[in-house]
Design an enzyme around this catalytic site. Structure first.
Site, PDB file in Angstrom:
ATOM      1  N   ASP A   2       0.848  -1.193   0.027  1.00 52.00           N
ATOM      2  CA  ASP A   2      -0.091   0.039  -0.173  1.00 52.00           C
ATOM      3  C   ASP A   2       0.907   1.405  -0.144  1.00 52.00           C
ATOM      4  O   ASP A   2       1.853   1.587   1.040  1.00 52.00           O
ATOM      5  CB  ASP A   2      -0.688   0.012   1.349  1.00 52.00           C
ATOM      6  CG  ASP A   2      -1.886   1.169   1.257  1.00 52.00           C
ATOM      7  OD1 ASP A   2      -2.553   1.367   0.242  1.00 52.00           O
ATOM      8  OD2 ASP A   2      -1.962   1.810   2.345  1.00 52.00           O
ATOM      9  N   THR A  41      -3.226   4.944  -3.831  1.00 52.62           N
ATOM     10  CA  THR A  41      -1.814   5.631  -3.408  1.00 52.62           C
ATOM     11  C   THR A  41      -0.675   5.668  -4.068  1.00 52.62           C
ATOM     12  O   THR A  41      -0.111   6.571  -3.980  1.00 52.62           O
ATOM     13  CB  THR A  41      -1.852   5.342  -1.595  1.00 52.62           C
ATOM     14  OG1 THR A  41      -1.957   3.819  -1.873  1.00 52.62           O
ATOM     15  CG2 THR A  41      -2.902   5.605  -0.998  1.00 52.62           C
ATOM     16  N   THR A  42      -0.460   4.404  -4.619  1.00 56.06           N
ATOM     17  CA  THR A  42       0.645   4.261  -5.347  1.00 56.06           C
ATOM     18  C   THR A  42       0.631   4.973  -6.505  1.00 56.06           C
ATOM     19  O   THR A  42       1.485   5.931  -6.843  1.00 56.06           O
ATOM     20  CB  THR A  42       1.095   2.930  -5.754  1.00 56.06           C
ATOM     21  OG1 THR A  42       0.858   2.075  -4.520  1.00 56.06           O
ATOM     22  CG2 THR A  42       2.357   2.490  -6.156  1.00 56.06           C
ATOM     23  N   ASP A  70      -8.699  -0.905   1.921  1.00 49.81           N
ATOM     24  CA  ASP A  70      -8.763  -0.365   0.799  1.00 49.81           C
ATOM     25  C   ASP A  70      -9.902  -0.652  -0.125  1.00 49.81           C
ATOM     26  O   ASP A  70     -10.602   0.093  -0.747  1.00 49.81           O
ATOM     27  CB  ASP A  70      -7.462  -0.699   0.078  1.00 49.81           C
ATOM     28  CG  ASP A  70      -6.117   0.108   0.050  1.00 49.81           C
ATOM     29  OD1 ASP A  70      -6.418   0.720   1.039  1.00 49.81           O
ATOM     30  OD2 ASP A  70      -5.040  -0.065  -0.582  1.00 49.81           O
TER      31      ASP A  70
HETATM   32  P1  ADP Z   1      -2.766   1.717  -5.920  1.00 48.16           P
HETATM   33  O1  ADP Z   1      -2.073   1.799  -4.563  1.00 48.16           O
HETATM   34  O2  ADP Z   1      -2.426   2.796  -6.694  1.00 48.16           O
HETATM   35  O3  ADP Z   1      -3.997   1.214  -5.818  1.00 48.16           O
HETATM   36  P2  ADP Z   1      -2.070  -1.037  -6.862  1.00 48.16           P
HETATM   37  O4  ADP Z   1      -1.033  -1.567  -6.692  1.00 48.16           O
HETATM   38  O5  ADP Z   1      -3.368  -1.466  -6.133  1.00 48.16           O
HETATM   39  O6  ADP Z   1      -1.852   0.676  -6.700  1.00 48.16           O
HETATM   40  O7  ADP Z   1      -2.186  -1.110  -8.404  1.00 48.16           O
HETATM   41  C1  ADP Z   1      -3.408  -0.371  -9.053  1.00 48.16           C
HETATM   42  C2  ADP Z   1      -3.387  -0.475 -10.417  1.00 48.16           C
HETATM   43  O8  ADP Z   1      -3.477  -1.582 -10.955  1.00 48.16           O
HETATM   44  C3  ADP Z   1      -4.598   0.115 -11.126  1.00 48.16           C
HETATM   45  O9  ADP Z   1      -3.958   0.915 -12.278  1.00 48.16           O
HETATM   46  C4  ADP Z   1      -5.350  -0.970 -11.702  1.00 48.16           C
HETATM   47  O10 ADP Z   1      -6.061  -0.599 -12.712  1.00 48.16           O
HETATM   48  C5  ADP Z   1      -4.230  -2.111 -12.076  1.00 48.16           C
HETATM   49  N1  ADP Z   1      -4.827  -3.309 -11.945  1.00 48.16           N
HETATM   50  C6  ADP Z   1      -5.434  -4.072 -10.849  1.00 48.16           C
HETATM   51  N2  ADP Z   1      -5.915  -5.173 -11.267  1.00 48.16           N
HETATM   52  C7  ADP Z   1      -5.734  -5.628 -12.382  1.00 48.16           C
HETATM   53  C8  ADP Z   1      -5.466  -6.215 -13.471  1.00 48.16           C
HETATM   54  N3  ADP Z   1      -6.226  -7.735 -13.196  1.00 48.16           N
HETATM   55  N4  ADP Z   1      -5.089  -6.317 -14.717  1.00 48.16           N
HETATM   56  C9  ADP Z   1      -4.543  -5.223 -15.143  1.00 48.16           C
HETATM   57  N5  ADP Z   1      -4.401  -4.155 -14.314  1.00 48.16           N
HETATM   58  C10 ADP Z   1      -4.962  -4.355 -12.940  1.00 48.16           C
HETATM   59 MG    MG Z   2      -4.837  -0.526  -5.131  1.00 44.65          MG
END
Ligand code: ADP
Ligand code: MG
Length: 562
Positions: free
Chosen positions: A64, A97-98, A394
């Site tokens: 996170d 958040t990332t 989240d």
């Molecule tokens: P954040 O802290 O920003 O939420 P995450 O590590 O949760 O970061 O990553 C979120 C990103 O991963 C988003 O851009 C989302 O669209 C992408 N994402 C999540 N699941 C999938 C998936 N199954 N296939 C492709 N992209 C995905």
């Molecule tokens: Mg996320």
């Protein structure tokens, strides 16, 4: 001779450190890029986790962004802004958040060559703001509403959003299982804004699939005295009395000071004490309650007394748990046992004390007010459960947001590619330097799909070329990175959905942060504040001992005393 010397103008105190101009902007940009690099690899379903350990020996494993940024303990003044936007994204929308840190870092990185070439930062800032406004308008246009669907449909749509949020986490392997649990929990609390109505209890051990949702309140069995085992452990439709008083014999004599003249009087005092406690217990029993909870201790005498009358009691219930029981059962916490009327008693359909792993749990289900839910999390290591809790948080926030704003956009970089394409098109219609700046902004947005590919080990250039082509055709607006094959896929059709508000907030916050950092061309360090800070750091270090200094930068280390 002295009269010939030029008078010196002293503006700032001796020892004041200032740096100004272009060099300062560039150095701030570099610091922010370094921060973005620290979280870069955690983005997306194939992202890596970070293990952070502090000097007290606590270890945290997290994916996170906000948690990592908080734990990194960044001291660079400009880079701290990125920590703040990650935190604000966390509290505003809960996810992304990332993303927000990466975007801000990338906006700044794109701005750097312009600043180095002597572009005045305000021109850049103006173009960035315009671009952000256009991007957000475009997101609103693309977003698909889930309003007006049936309850069942809505639930499955929300579960998709929760699953997308969970897919990048440690518990991603069981995302469907947890996604439906999260949706049920959020539905249970209805429109209530208080997040703490969804409780999370962590019980180490077992498999994560053993986690379960209680439609009501659950908390760990509290400390109990002899006699507790004789109390019944299951009730149907019991009345529940909630107290904030001590039911113990010893407490009375500590409340008053009594001077005796005759040793014989001592017995009467002891008797009085017994009478007081028995009177209290009697009143509790007369209220008709079958379950008695107190925030303070319920002693052995009381425990035995209640056991003889088939009443269940638990003392030292955590304040938060008691508050949630009150909200769920409709009871009110009492500070006195006098005049207990029926209205202050709570009730629920089933109360049960149950074994969960190595722990016993008090579980209240089928509560009339209904507006609470508790997720009991199971799993191997402590760090694992902690991360699971953060991930579910989240997902819960995402579902709540989606429920409120009810528009979703395709994830997996699809929406980012689409806005990027749109901004590039728009830039062409502008004359002047602004065209270049908006183009850079558009390019920066591509960091999301690019990083998703990098983290999954795909050839980012190849995938991005395919995506650009698809989006340029005008029919592929929903195409994003396919995390399973390394190609591209329709994110919408694959149910990789995110609430629009996550993206809107991320773009807004990242742009604001970037503009803020670009607009600072001078940092002044005043010697007084530095020494105050240094001392605080030094005393903190002395208490904590070794380690944890890697991210601490200069201040703390230099000042350490022997
Ligand atoms: P954040 O802290 O920003 O939420 P995450 O590590 O949760 O970061 O990553 C979120 C990103 O991963 C988003 O851009 C989302 O669209 C992408 N994402 C999540 N699941 C999938 C998936 N199954 N296939 C492709 N992209 C995905
Ligand atoms: Mg996320």
């Amino acid at each position: 001779m002295a009269a010939m010397l030029q008078p010196q103008i002293i503006l700032l105190k001796e020892g004041t450190d200032t740096s100004q101009g272009k060099a300062q902007v560039v150095s701030n940009i570099n610091a922010c890029t370094a921060v973005a690099d620290a979280v870069r690899t955690t983005l997306g379903p194939r992202g890596m986790d970070k293990l952070i350990h502090d000097d007290k020996g606590n270890t945290t494993i997290s994916n996170d962004g906000a948690t990592i940024m908080k734990l990194l303990d960044i001291v660079h003044p400009a880079a701290k802004i990125l920590v703040d936007i990650a935190k604000s994204q966390d509290s505003e929308v809960g996810d992304g958040t990332t993303t927000v840190v990466l975007l801000a870092g990338e906006f700044l990185k794109e701005a750097k060559p312009f600043i180095e070439d002597g572009v005045y930062p305000q021109n850049l800032i103006r173009s960035y703001r315009t671009a952000s406004y256009l991007a957000i308008e475009k997101i609103k246009e693309i977003a698909v509403s889930i309003e007006g669907k049936s309850m069942e449909e809505k639930k499955s749509l929300l579960a998709k959003c929760a699953a997308t949020s969970l897919s990048s986490k440690l518990i991603g392997g069981e995302k469907e299982f947890f996604a439906s649990m999260v949706v049920d929990a959020v539905m249970a609390i209805g429109d209530d804004d208080r997040l703490n109505l969804i409780g999370m209890k962590k019980v180490p051990g077992g498999h994560m699939r053993d986690s379960f949702l209680v439609n009501g309140v659950a908390f760990k069995k509290t400390f109990s005295y002899a006699g507790f085992e004789q109390q019944p452990k299951k009730f149907l439709n019991p009345k529940i009395l909630l107290l904030n008083i001590e039911l113990e014999l010893k407490s009375e004599k500590e409340n008053a000071e009594i001077r005796l003249t005759d040793p014989m009087q001592y017995q009467s005092i002891v008797d009085a004490e017994w009478n007081i406690i028995y009177d209290k217990l009697d009143k509790c029993v007369k209220s008709g309650a079958k379950i008695i909870l107190s925030r303070l201790a319920i002693g052995d005498l009381a425990t035995q007394y209640f056991a003889d009358r088939d009443i269940f009691c638990a003392g030292r219930v955590a304040e938060e748990d008691l508050r949630r029981v009150a909200a769920a059962t409709g009871g009110t916490v009492q500070t006195s046992v006098n005049n207990i009327v029926d209205e202050v008693l709570g009730s629920c359909e089933v109360f049960e004390e149950k074994q969960v792993g190595n722990e016993r749990f008090n579980i209240f289900s089928g509560c009339p007010s209904g507006q609470t839910a508790t997720i009991v999390l199971r799993g191997g290591a402590d760090q694992f459960i902690e991360e699971a809790e953060r991930s579910l948080h989240d997902a819960i926030m995402i579902v709540r947001r989606a429920l409120k704003n009810s528009t979703v956009v395709p994830g997996g970089g699809a929406i980012d590619m689409e806005i990027s394409r749109f901004l590039r098109m728009h830039a062409r219609s502008i004359a002047g330097k602004s065209q270049l700046f908006i183009n850079s902004y558009a390019k920066a947005l591509e960091i999301i799909p690019r990083q998703l590919c990098d983290n999954a080990g795909f050839d980012a250039t190849d995938v991005l070329n395919k995506l650009r082509q698809k989006h340029a055709l005008g029919t592929g607006a929903n195409y994003g990175v396919d995390i399973n094959t390394g190609g591209i896929a329709d994110s919408f059709a694959n149910f990789v959905w995110e609430p629009a508000v996550v993206k809107i907030n991320a773009i807004n916050a990242a742009t604001e942060a970037a503009c803020l950092i670009l607009s600072v061309d001078e940092t002044v360090k005043n010697p007084k504040s530095e020494s105050a800070q240094g001392e605080a750091a030094a005393s903190a270090m002395a208490g904590r001992g070794r380690g944890g200094a890697a991210f601490r930068g200069r201040g703390g280390r230099g000042m350490r005393r022997r």
